[in-house]
Design a protein around this motif. Structure first.
Motif, mmCIF file in Angstrom:
data_model
loop_
_atom_site.group_PDB
_atom_site.id
_atom_site.type_symbol
_atom_site.label_atom_id
_atom_site.label_comp_id
_atom_site.label_asym_id
_atom_site.label_seq_id
_atom_site.Cartn_x
_atom_site.Cartn_y
_atom_site.Cartn_z
ATOM 1 N N GLU A 33 0.831 -1.210 0.000
ATOM 2 C CA GLU A 33 0.000 0.000 0.000
ATOM 3 C C GLU A 33 0.864 1.258 0.000
ATOM 4 O O GLU A 33 0.490 2.277 -0.564
ATOM 5 N N LEU A 34 2.021 1.170 0.653
ATOM 6 C CA LEU A 34 2.925 2.316 0.786
ATOM 7 C C LEU A 34 3.932 2.407 -0.363
ATOM 8 O O LEU A 34 4.766 3.312 -0.389
ATOM 9 N N GLY A 35 3.892 1.457 -1.292
ATOM 10 C CA GLY A 35 4.796 1.483 -2.432
ATOM 11 C C GLY A 35 6.211 1.031 -2.118
ATOM 12 O O GLY A 35 7.161 1.415 -2.800
ATOM 13 N N LEU A 36 6.356 0.192 -1.085
ATOM 14 C CA LEU A 36 7.677 -0.282 -0.669
ATOM 15 C C LEU A 36 7.970 -1.652 -1.257
ATOM 16 O O LEU A 36 7.055 -2.408 -1.599
ATOM 17 N N VAL A 37 9.247 -1.980 -1.353
ATOM 18 C CA VAL A 37 9.687 -3.306 -1.776
ATOM 19 C C VAL A 37 10.475 -3.925 -0.625
ATOM 20 O O VAL A 37 11.006 -3.214 0.230
ATOM 21 N N HIS A 56 11.833 7.622 2.473
ATOM 22 C CA HIS A 56 11.911 7.610 3.937
ATOM 23 C C HIS A 56 10.532 7.670 4.594
ATOM 24 O O HIS A 56 10.243 6.902 5.516
ATOM 25 N N HIS A 57 9.670 8.578 4.148
ATOM 26 C CA HIS A 57 8.375 8.753 4.804
ATOM 27 C C HIS A 57 7.516 7.482 4.773
ATOM 28 O O HIS A 57 6.995 7.070 5.821
ATOM 29 N N PRO A 58 7.351 6.818 3.633
ATOM 30 C CA PRO A 58 6.593 5.561 3.647
ATOM 31 C C PRO A 58 7.218 4.494 4.552
ATOM 32 O O PRO A 58 6.497 3.728 5.193
ATOM 33 N N CYS A 59 8.544 4.452 4.632
ATOM 34 C CA CYS A 59 9.196 3.505 5.549
ATOM 35 C C CYS A 59 8.853 3.844 7.000
ATOM 36 O O CYS A 59 8.610 2.954 7.813
ATOM 37 N N GLU A 60 8.827 5.135 7.325
ATOM 38 C CA GLU A 60 8.424 5.575 8.676
ATOM 39 C C GLU A 60 6.991 5.145 8.962
ATOM 40 O O GLU A 60 6.675 4.703 10.071
#
Length: 95
Positions: A33-37, A56-60
């Motif tokens: 949902e946050l676009g992370l891999v 950084h923000h999506p990882c947070e």
């Protein structure tokens, strides 16, 4: 360029009752949902290690979700480590 523009790698070791309760599936859904891999993998000692790369923000936001109390099972403690993104990851895997 701001810090939020630079790809980062979040590694989070999650302790608690997090195996056999859908925790990795839930983490994968939040990360996508946050676009992370990255990946979420069970460790032999009962923890789950989450590796996520992206801005950084999506990882947070993922880290906040891991600590939110709304995960499957029970999270007692999360240890985080931040580093530069290594790249080469595709999708988000449950291992």
């Amino acid at each position: 360029m701001t810090q939020g523009d630079q790809p980062v790698r979040l590694t989070a070791w999650v302790e608690g009752r997090v195996q056999g309760v859908g925790f990795r599936w839930w983490t994968r859904a939040r990360a996508l949902e946050l676009g992370l891999v990255g990946s979420a993998r069970n460790l032999p000692d009962g923890r789950v290690v989450v590796v996520a790369e992206g801005e950084h923000h999506p990882c947070e936001l993922l880290l906040t979700a891991l600590r939110s109390g709304s995960t499957p099972g029970r999270v007692d403690h999360v240890v985080e480590q931040w580093s530069e993104a290594r790249g080469g990851l595709q999708g988000f895997e449950e291992r």
